[in-house]
Design a protein around this motif. Structure first.
Motif, mmCIF file in Angstrom:
data_model
loop_
_atom_site.group_PDB
_atom_site.id
_atom_site.type_symbol
_atom_site.label_atom_id
_atom_site.label_comp_id
_atom_site.label_asym_id
_atom_site.label_seq_id
_atom_site.Cartn_x
_atom_site.Cartn_y
_atom_site.Cartn_z
ATOM 1 N N VAL A 80 46.505 28.604 34.812
ATOM 2 C CA VAL A 80 46.962 28.076 33.517
ATOM 3 C C VAL A 80 47.271 29.200 32.526
ATOM 4 C CG1 VAL A 80 45.756 25.887 33.795
ATOM 5 C CG2 VAL A 80 44.564 27.808 32.713
ATOM 6 N N GLY A 81 47.430 30.421 33.044
ATOM 7 C CA GLY A 81 47.933 31.502 32.204
ATOM 8 C C GLY A 81 46.912 32.361 31.501
ATOM 9 N N GLU A 82 45.628 32.251 31.884
ATOM 10 C CA GLU A 82 44.594 33.016 31.189
ATOM 11 C C GLU A 82 44.670 34.515 31.476
ATOM 12 O OE1 GLU A 82 42.139 31.967 28.846
ATOM 13 O OE2 GLU A 82 43.628 30.381 28.839
ATOM 14 N N CYS A 83 45.329 34.908 32.571
ATOM 15 C CA CYS A 83 45.453 36.342 32.859
ATOM 16 C C CYS A 83 46.207 37.058 31.741
ATOM 17 C CB CYS A 83 46.170 36.564 34.186
ATOM 18 S SG CYS A 83 45.259 35.956 35.626
ATOM 19 N N THR A 84 47.140 36.342 31.117
ATOM 20 C CA THR A 84 47.904 36.897 29.999
ATOM 21 C C THR A 84 47.250 36.586 28.669
ATOM 22 O OG1 THR A 84 49.970 36.688 31.243
ATOM 23 C CG2 THR A 84 50.136 36.906 28.837
ATOM 24 N N LEU A 88 41.818 40.681 28.366
ATOM 25 C CA LEU A 88 40.650 41.558 28.367
ATOM 26 C C LEU A 88 39.553 41.019 29.263
ATOM 27 C CD1 LEU A 88 39.348 44.104 27.254
ATOM 28 C CD2 LEU A 88 38.522 42.770 25.318
ATOM 29 N N TYR A 89 39.273 39.707 29.177
ATOM 30 C CA TYR A 89 38.229 39.117 30.018
ATOM 31 C C TYR A 89 38.684 39.031 31.479
ATOM 32 C CZ TYR A 89 34.988 35.762 32.048
ATOM 33 O OH TYR A 89 34.059 35.156 32.868
ATOM 34 N N MET A 90 39.896 38.579 31.695
ATOM 35 C CA MET A 90 40.362 38.318 33.054
ATOM 36 C C MET A 90 40.658 39.604 33.828
ATOM 37 S SD MET A 90 40.521 34.910 33.435
ATOM 38 C CE MET A 90 41.790 34.494 34.635
ATOM 39 N N VAL A 91 41.366 40.544 33.189
ATOM 40 C CA VAL A 91 41.827 41.749 33.874
ATOM 41 C C VAL A 91 40.998 42.973 33.501
ATOM 42 C CG1 VAL A 91 43.797 43.296 34.210
ATOM 43 C CG2 VAL A 91 44.160 40.818 34.052
ATOM 44 N N GLY A 92 40.680 43.107 32.193
ATOM 45 C CA GLY A 92 39.878 44.240 31.750
ATOM 46 C C GLY A 92 40.711 45.296 31.053
ATOM 47 N N SER A 93 40.104 46.457 30.864
ATOM 48 C CA SER A 93 40.751 47.575 30.187
ATOM 49 C C SER A 93 40.453 48.851 30.947
ATOM 50 C CB SER A 93 40.228 47.684 28.753
ATOM 51 O OG SER A 93 38.858 48.065 28.766
ATOM 52 N N LYS A 94 40.856 49.971 30.375
ATOM 53 C CA LYS A 94 40.611 51.256 31.036
ATOM 54 C C LYS A 94 39.129 51.590 31.101
ATOM 55 C CE LYS A 94 41.239 54.113 26.864
ATOM 56 N NZ LYS A 94 41.290 53.000 25.922
ATOM 57 N N ASP A 95 38.327 50.994 30.213
ATOM 58 C CA ASP A 95 36.897 51.300 30.166
ATOM 59 C C ASP A 95 36.020 50.284 30.900
ATOM 60 O OD1 ASP A 95 37.103 53.650 28.607
ATOM 61 O OD2 ASP A 95 37.433 52.432 26.819
ATOM 62 N N SER A 96 36.512 49.065 31.074
ATOM 63 C CA SER A 96 35.702 48.048 31.738
ATOM 64 C C SER A 96 36.594 47.100 32.524
ATOM 65 C CB SER A 96 34.872 47.261 30.713
ATOM 66 O OG SER A 96 35.707 46.602 29.788
ATOM 67 N N LEU A 97 36.163 46.762 33.729
ATOM 68 C CA LEU A 97 36.947 45.895 34.598
ATOM 69 C C LEU A 97 36.783 44.442 34.191
ATOM 70 C CD1 LEU A 97 36.083 47.566 38.024
ATOM 71 C CD2 LEU A 97 38.184 47.828 36.706
ATOM 72 N N GLY A 98 37.851 43.676 34.373
ATOM 73 C CA GLY A 98 37.801 42.257 34.078
ATOM 74 C C GLY A 98 37.065 41.482 35.158
ATOM 75 N N PHE A 99 36.897 40.185 34.922
ATOM 76 C CA PHE A 99 36.073 39.370 35.799
ATOM 77 C C PHE A 99 36.880 38.488 36.746
ATOM 78 C CE2 PHE A 99 33.465 39.646 31.762
ATOM 79 C CZ PHE A 99 32.817 40.809 32.188
ATOM 80 N N CYS A 100 38.204 38.526 36.641
ATOM 81 C CA CYS A 100 39.048 37.692 37.501
ATOM 82 C C CYS A 100 40.222 38.499 38.048
ATOM 83 C CB CYS A 100 39.559 36.471 36.729
ATOM 84 S SG CYS A 100 38.268 35.362 36.131
ATOM 85 N N ARG A 101 39.972 39.741 38.382
ATOM 86 C CA ARG A 101 41.042 40.643 38.839
ATOM 87 C C ARG A 101 41.702 40.155 40.120
ATOM 88 N NH1 ARG A 101 41.283 45.698 36.669
ATOM 89 N NH2 ARG A 101 41.857 46.631 38.650
ATOM 90 N N LYS A 102 40.940 39.572 41.023
ATOM 91 C CA LYS A 102 41.502 39.073 42.265
ATOM 92 C C LYS A 102 42.491 37.945 42.000
ATOM 93 C CE LYS A 102 40.182 37.079 46.738
ATOM 94 N NZ LYS A 102 39.019 36.615 47.564
ATOM 95 N N SER A 103 42.083 36.986 41.175
ATOM 96 C CA SER A 103 42.969 35.845 40.888
ATOM 97 C C SER A 103 44.170 36.249 40.059
ATOM 98 C CB SER A 103 42.173 34.761 40.141
ATOM 99 O OG SER A 103 41.208 34.169 40.986
ATOM 100 N N CYS A 104 44.045 37.336 39.292
ATOM 101 C CA CYS A 104 45.166 37.816 38.482
ATOM 102 C C CYS A 104 46.078 38.777 39.258
ATOM 103 C CB CYS A 104 44.650 38.495 37.216
ATOM 104 S SG CYS A 104 43.908 37.349 36.027
ATOM 105 N N ASN A 105 45.743 39.009 40.536
ATOM 106 C CA ASN A 105 46.579 39.832 41.427
ATOM 107 C C ASN A 105 46.805 41.244 40.903
ATOM 108 O OD1 ASN A 105 47.064 37.659 43.292
ATOM 109 N ND2 ASN A 105 48.536 36.809 41.828
ATOM 110 N N VAL A 106 45.740 41.852 40.364
ATOM 111 C CA VAL A 106 45.879 43.221 39.872
ATOM 112 C C VAL A 106 45.157 44.222 40.767
ATOM 113 C CG1 VAL A 106 46.205 42.543 37.476
ATOM 114 C CG2 VAL A 106 43.888 42.921 38.338
ATOM 115 N N CYS A 107 44.663 43.757 41.916
ATOM 116 C CA CYS A 107 44.022 44.669 42.862
ATOM 117 C C CYS A 107 44.237 44.119 44.268
ATOM 118 C CB CYS A 107 42.540 44.821 42.562
ATOM 119 S SG CYS A 107 41.621 43.270 42.663
ATOM 120 N N THR A 108 43.948 44.938 45.243
ATOM 121 C CA THR A 108 44.093 44.535 46.644
ATOM 122 C C THR A 108 42.776 44.718 47.360
ATOM 123 O OG1 THR A 108 44.822 46.760 47.248
ATOM 124 C CG2 THR A 108 46.526 45.127 46.733
#
Length: 287
Positions: free
Chosen positions: A258-262, A266-286
């Motif tokens: 439903v678009g929460e990655c965008t 910050l929560y879903m993906v994270g930042s340079k200092d802390s990783l987000g909690f839904c990186r797999k579902s947001c397709n930002v890692c393998t």
């Protein structure tokens, strides 16, 4: 003034100046114990005027209507329970935020890594947050960091009428709103910070920590919230490349759909200092 007195006076002055320069310095004389059940304390002047203005300026153009996740579908939706607007700052985003986070840790005796990112909230006329608990009722949200043990609520503005925080028992005069008269409440005053614990010292949940934000009647309300967990809120399982590729919440796929990655990057993906909690579902890692 004799020489020994002058030396002592100079030494005391140096200590005061050093304390002012130490941005983690906490002045116990400014702290008022409001309640022991629940444990609640008010720090007068915890933030400076400049710090309050800085946090508001960072958030003002990035506010989105506060949402709640539906218990069944996990979709984000508007709710009459929480009618504010808000956004999350990044942890250690700049020197001012890092300084405030360090001061919070010093005051609460809780590690910085146990804290969530700071959330700035804006309440306009009539907006509120119904009474609720900051600890969790489900096991899913306890998977990272465990329960929220403490909350630091910082007031970034004065409110002419309404906008109080709290419940409990307290004698009040007519200057309090009808909502606040139902229990103990704290009036928002710019720079003050309210600290309360959601768990007992033995780590069991405290049902007396029920609290809410009364509707704003006149003016507007700005606040910043720091939730602190019993364990680190930054630790995550990582693969060999050092990238977290596991969702920390079973609802991550639904939130991503439903678009929460965008919307909640910050929560879903994270930042340079802390990783987000839904990186797999947001397709930002393998994997």
């Amino acid at each position: 003034m004799n020489r020994s007195c002058a030396v002592l006076f100079a030494f005391a002055a140096i200590r005061v100046l050093s304390a002012v320069a130490d941005h983690s310095f906490v002045d116990p004389s400014r702290v008022i114990q409001l309640s022991w059940r629940p444990r609640a304390f008010l720090y007068k002047g915890f933030l400076s005027y400049e710090e309050c203005e800085h946090l508001v300026a960072l958030a003002k153009d990035k506010l989105e209507k506060s949402m709640v996740a539906d218990n069944e579908s996990g979709e984000s939706m508007m709710s009459e329970v929480r009618t504010s607007s808000g956004m999350f700052l990044e942890k250690r985003q700049d020197e001012t935020i890092a300084r405030i986070e360090q001061r919070i840790s010093t005051w609460t005796f809780l590690p910085e890594e146990n804290g969530e990112a700071m959330q700035v909230l804006h309440y306009e006329h009539g907006e509120k947050y119904e009474p609720h608990f900051d600890y969790f009722h489900d096991k899913i949200n306890q998977q990272l960091g465990g329960h929220r043990v403490a909350t630091v609520l910082m007031y970034l503005s004065d409110v002419r009428k309404g906008g109080e925080t709290g419940k409990l028992s307290q004698l009040k005069d007519d200057s309090w709103s009808d909502c606040a008269k139902n229990g103990y409440a704290v009036k928002p005053q710019k720079g003050d910070a309210l600290l309360f614990f959601s768990l007992h010292p033995n780590a069991t949940t405290d049902p007396k920590s029920l609290h809410g934000g009364c509707p704003v009647i006149e003016g507007e309300k700005w606040s910043a919230t720091k939730w602190i967990h019993v364990a680190s809120f930054e630790s995550q399982e990582v693969n060999g490349s050092g990238t977290a590729c596991e969702d920390a919440n079973v609802l991550c796929p639904k939130w991503a759909a439903v678009g929460e990655c965008t919307k909640n990057h910050l929560y879903m993906v994270g930042s340079k200092d802390s990783l987000g909690f839904c990186r797999k579902s947001c397709n930002v890692c393998t994997l």
